[in-house]
Design a protein around this motif. Structure first.
Motif, mmCIF file in Angstrom:
data_model
loop_
_atom_site.group_PDB
_atom_site.id
_atom_site.type_symbol
_atom_site.label_atom_id
_atom_site.label_comp_id
_atom_site.label_asym_id
_atom_site.label_seq_id
_atom_site.Cartn_x
_atom_site.Cartn_y
_atom_site.Cartn_z
ATOM 1 N N ALA A 232 0.944 -1.544 0.092
ATOM 2 C CA ALA A 232 -0.492 0.064 0.068
ATOM 3 C C ALA A 232 0.716 0.963 0.121
ATOM 4 C CB ALA A 232 -0.681 -0.010 0.905
ATOM 5 N N TRP A 233 0.135 2.520 -0.512
ATOM 6 C CA TRP A 233 0.693 3.749 -0.736
ATOM 7 C C TRP A 233 0.347 4.864 0.646
ATOM 8 C CZ3 TRP A 233 1.723 8.015 -4.559
ATOM 9 C CH2 TRP A 233 2.494 7.143 -5.546
ATOM 10 N N VAL A 234 1.673 5.133 1.205
ATOM 11 C CA VAL A 234 1.225 5.552 2.709
ATOM 12 C C VAL A 234 1.338 7.861 2.123
ATOM 13 C CG1 VAL A 234 2.094 6.438 4.832
ATOM 14 C CG2 VAL A 234 2.344 4.068 3.729
ATOM 15 N N MET A 235 0.203 7.772 3.080
ATOM 16 C CA MET A 235 0.214 9.269 2.677
ATOM 17 C C MET A 235 0.041 9.940 4.243
ATOM 18 S SD MET A 235 -2.868 11.846 0.863
ATOM 19 C CE MET A 235 -3.067 13.900 0.866
ATOM 20 N N VAL A 236 0.950 11.100 4.229
ATOM 21 C CA VAL A 236 1.098 11.429 5.792
ATOM 22 C C VAL A 236 1.122 13.016 5.837
ATOM 23 C CG1 VAL A 236 2.504 12.062 7.503
ATOM 24 C CG2 VAL A 236 2.564 10.151 6.502
ATOM 25 N N ASP A 237 0.246 13.840 6.543
ATOM 26 C CA ASP A 237 -0.320 15.651 6.324
ATOM 27 C C ASP A 237 0.533 15.630 7.716
ATOM 28 O OD1 ASP A 237 -1.685 17.179 7.472
ATOM 29 O OD2 ASP A 237 -3.906 16.730 7.040
ATOM 30 N N GLU A 238 1.450 16.684 7.289
ATOM 31 C CA GLU A 238 2.389 17.204 8.233
ATOM 32 C C GLU A 238 1.635 18.171 8.401
ATOM 33 O OE1 GLU A 238 5.234 15.853 9.574
ATOM 34 O OE2 GLU A 238 6.715 14.876 8.271
ATOM 35 N N ALA A 239 0.626 18.975 8.790
ATOM 36 C CA ALA A 239 0.252 20.194 8.720
ATOM 37 C C ALA A 239 0.703 20.809 10.198
ATOM 38 C CB ALA A 239 -1.231 20.718 8.424
ATOM 39 N N HIS A 240 0.415 20.096 11.084
ATOM 40 C CA HIS A 240 1.079 20.773 12.271
ATOM 41 C C HIS A 240 2.585 19.792 12.877
ATOM 42 C CE1 HIS A 240 -3.087 21.971 13.915
ATOM 43 N NE2 HIS A 240 -3.389 21.365 13.061
ATOM 44 N N ALA A 241 3.571 20.054 11.916
ATOM 45 C CA ALA A 241 4.564 19.448 12.156
ATOM 46 C C ALA A 241 5.727 20.323 10.807
ATOM 47 C CB ALA A 241 4.566 17.478 11.647
ATOM 48 N N THR A 242 5.559 20.085 9.451
ATOM 49 C CA THR A 242 6.011 21.561 8.943
ATOM 50 C C THR A 242 6.798 22.339 9.951
ATOM 51 O OG1 THR A 242 4.688 20.441 6.926
ATOM 52 C CG2 THR A 242 6.231 22.143 6.659
ATOM 53 N N GLY A 243 8.413 22.243 9.467
ATOM 54 C CA GLY A 243 9.034 23.616 9.696
ATOM 55 C C GLY A 243 9.523 23.512 11.134
ATOM 56 N N LEU A 244 9.147 22.712 11.815
ATOM 57 C CA LEU A 244 9.465 22.106 13.245
ATOM 58 C C LEU A 244 11.067 21.551 13.442
ATOM 59 C CD1 LEU A 244 6.113 22.246 15.265
ATOM 60 C CD2 LEU A 244 7.686 24.302 14.591
ATOM 61 N N TYR A 245 11.108 20.932 11.871
ATOM 62 C CA TYR A 245 11.952 19.969 12.671
ATOM 63 C C TYR A 245 13.300 20.224 11.051
ATOM 64 C CZ TYR A 245 8.322 17.587 15.613
ATOM 65 O OH TYR A 245 7.545 17.329 16.117
ATOM 66 N N ASP A 246 14.082 21.061 11.652
ATOM 67 C CA ASP A 246 15.247 21.854 11.278
ATOM 68 C C ASP A 246 14.091 22.074 9.486
ATOM 69 O OD1 ASP A 246 17.187 21.793 12.678
ATOM 70 O OD2 ASP A 246 17.248 19.683 12.556
ATOM 71 N N GLY A 247 13.501 22.375 9.368
ATOM 72 C CA GLY A 247 12.581 22.554 8.097
ATOM 73 C C GLY A 247 11.838 21.530 8.245
ATOM 74 N N GLY A 248 11.447 20.472 8.838
ATOM 75 C CA GLY A 248 10.970 19.004 7.857
ATOM 76 C C GLY A 248 9.703 19.423 8.666
ATOM 77 N N GLY A 249 9.359 17.868 8.724
ATOM 78 C CA GLY A 249 8.280 17.737 9.616
ATOM 79 C C GLY A 249 8.704 16.306 10.707
ATOM 80 N N ILE A 250 7.727 15.578 10.725
ATOM 81 C CA ILE A 250 8.113 14.202 11.749
ATOM 82 C C ILE A 250 8.867 13.068 10.843
ATOM 83 C CG2 ILE A 250 6.560 12.701 13.007
ATOM 84 C CD1 ILE A 250 7.555 14.968 14.544
ATOM 85 N N VAL A 251 7.975 13.463 9.680
ATOM 86 C CA VAL A 251 8.917 12.529 8.753
ATOM 87 C C VAL A 251 10.551 12.474 9.062
ATOM 88 C CG1 VAL A 251 8.536 11.399 5.891
ATOM 89 C CG2 VAL A 251 6.568 12.307 7.335
ATOM 90 N N GLN A 252 10.328 13.705 8.308
ATOM 91 C CA GLN A 252 11.756 14.032 8.334
ATOM 92 C C GLN A 252 13.077 13.179 10.469
ATOM 93 O OE1 GLN A 252 10.102 15.884 6.345
ATOM 94 N NE2 GLN A 252 10.894 14.499 5.514
ATOM 95 N N ARG A 253 12.041 13.741 10.877
ATOM 96 C CA ARG A 253 12.922 13.546 12.084
ATOM 97 C C ARG A 253 12.470 12.017 12.262
ATOM 98 N NH1 ARG A 253 9.005 14.089 17.465
ATOM 99 N NH2 ARG A 253 8.242 12.044 17.182
ATOM 100 N N GLU A 254 11.834 10.915 11.770
ATOM 101 C CA GLU A 254 11.788 9.616 11.845
ATOM 102 C C GLU A 254 12.836 8.591 10.672
ATOM 103 O OE1 GLU A 254 10.746 8.129 14.411
ATOM 104 O OE2 GLU A 254 10.420 11.024 15.034
ATOM 105 N N GLY A 255 13.179 10.131 9.710
ATOM 106 C CA GLY A 255 14.305 9.667 8.773
ATOM 107 C C GLY A 255 13.332 8.710 7.694
ATOM 108 N N LEU A 256 12.000 8.804 7.645
ATOM 109 C CA LEU A 256 10.668 7.938 6.437
ATOM 110 C C LEU A 256 10.901 8.581 5.771
ATOM 111 C CD1 LEU A 256 8.440 7.390 9.222
ATOM 112 C CD2 LEU A 256 10.064 5.729 8.641
ATOM 113 N N SER A 257 11.781 10.181 4.761
ATOM 114 C CA SER A 257 11.508 10.123 3.418
ATOM 115 C C SER A 257 10.989 8.876 2.544
ATOM 116 C CB SER A 257 12.746 11.171 3.209
ATOM 117 O OG SER A 257 12.255 12.159 4.004
#
Length: 419
Positions: A232-257
């Motif tokens: 399956a595909w995964v879609m993540v809404d980073e509305a409340h995370a974008t910009g708060l982790y060195d410009g990225g979001g939780i996806v970047q914090r967790e290394g899941l790009s």
């Protein structure tokens, strides 16, 4: 075929009486009265400045707002406090002067500018993807993306944002709701659905990363594990995370790009502007540009909004303003818990659970009397018995602001016998 009916009498002429064969109109006043009765009616409350401190006005209707005393705002999503940063303001002004105040057309017509392309490159770089695409809002990004992907089945977290829910409805996909932040529930739902699936089915898992009313974080790595098990595909809404982790979001914090196929976010929260975006592969972006109706049939994002967001993203990536935010969050969370309040979540959103809706409303009013703006969130937005005060500090709040907020919570809580 439409059933034929006799024409209605014209009415109004002398010697005739008007007749009414039916009333097919609307009664907004009755609908508002029903909302009043249910305690669900909301009012607009203008603010003078989008900042950590502002004067506010009661709903003026069609009249000019009359502002009261300045209050400390703990109710905005301006997490990094960049809406009045002079560099962001200057970037918006320079974009207007260089490109224009509006895009003037759909991006597919003449509304595509070098400024738009520059921000999309920056977003793709921050999110670790090949491309990004700007939308007029985060809401439009979710609705348009889910519709353009046209999945057969969507697996959606029980507490996903309304824009995701509406995107599922408009896509006409079968929607399976799994328990909030529960990868085991997702796995069970996918196993059950697989019994009736076909090899041609397309499955999409959609979840917020940070949930706006609970302040918690989805178990994205576990969700990716489940998705990969079923293709399956995964879609993540980073509305409340974008910009708060060195410009990225939780996806970047967790290394899941490289494991999340669709990364969505907004420019209207930490990035202090307006609009939404989707980041992913080149093929995904090209498909959305052709098939996402909310992109195709909307005027391009205004150049000042693009310029402001691009500068805010630069600041978020190059400076350590987010560290100041996390310091304010930690100080406020610790203080509220020390007072005896139940505070949910692990992020910059601090939901203070009160329980009874009338108690939550009363607490919000007492806080407002003490110069603190923090809204009461009550059913149906949250489940019965979990009404809360949603507190969201900004990086630009001072330590004195945090202390004043805590003092207000202590005094108001004692007055209402909540502590």
């Amino acid at each position: 075929m439409t059933k034929e009916t006799e024409p209605r009498p014209s009415g109004g002429a002398e010697g005739t009486e008007a007749t009414n064969e039916g009333d097919f109109g609307f009664d907004p006043a009755a609908r508002l009265a029903e909302r009043d009765q249910q305690g669900l009616r909301r009012t607009l409350q203008p603010v003078e400045h989008v900042a950590a401190r502002s004067r506010m006005a009661s709903d003026p209707g069609g009249e000019k707002p009359r502002y009261g005393a300045e209050q400390i705002v703990f109710a905005a999503n301006n997490y990094l406090g960049l809406t009045q940063d002079e560099r962001v303001v200057r970037a918006a002004r320079e974009a207007a002067e260089a490109v224009g105040t509006g895009a003037g057309a759909s991006r597919l017509v003449t509304g595509d500018t070098g400024l738009h392309r520059g921000l999309e490159r920056d977003l793709a770089d921050a999110k670790g993807t090949e491309r990004a695409l700007l939308f007029s809002s985060g809401y439009a990004a979710n609705v348009g993306t889910i519709g353009a992907l046209d999945p057969d089945v969507v697996f959606s977290d029980a507490l996903n944002h309304a824009s995701i829910i509406d995107g599922c409805r408009l896509s006409d996909a079968e929607t399976v709701v799994y328990d909030h932040c529960d990868a085991d529930s997702l796995a069970a739902a996918m196993a059950d659905r697989s019994r009736s699936s076909t090899p041609d089915d397309s499955w999409l898992i959609v979840t917020d990363s940070v949930f706006s009313m609970d302040g918690d974080v989805a178990p994205l790595a576990d969700i990716c594990d489940v998705a990969e098990r079923y293709g399956a595909w995964v879609m993540v809404d980073e509305a409340h995370a974008t910009g708060l982790y060195d410009g990225g979001g939780i996806v970047q914090r967790e290394g899941l790009s490289d494991r999340v196929h669709v990364q969505m976010g907004t420019l209207s929260k930490a990035l202090a502007s307006q609009g939404g975006y989707v980041a992913g592969s080149t093929a995904l972006v090209e498909q959305l540009a052709n098939a996402a109706r909310s992109f195709v049939f909307s005027t391009g994002l205004t150049p000042p909004a693009v310029g402001a967001a691009r500068e805010a993203l630069r600041i978020a990536r190059e400076e350590k303003r987010h560290e100041q935010l996390w310091d304010r969050v930690s100080r406020l969370r610790s203080g509220l818990e020390a007072l005896g309040y139940d505070v949910l979540g692990t992020t910059q959103i601090l939901p203070v659970v009160i329980g009874d809706r009338s108690d939550a409303v009363a607490l919000a009013e007492r806080l407002r009397e003490r110069g603190i703006v923090a809204p009461a969130i009550r059913p149906p937005t949250v489940p019965e018995g979990t009404s809360r005060i949603r507190v969201s500090p900004m990086a630009t709040h001072t330590e004195a602001d945090i202390d004043r907020c805590l003092d207000a919570f202590e005094a108001a809580g004692q007055e209402l016998d909540l502590l």
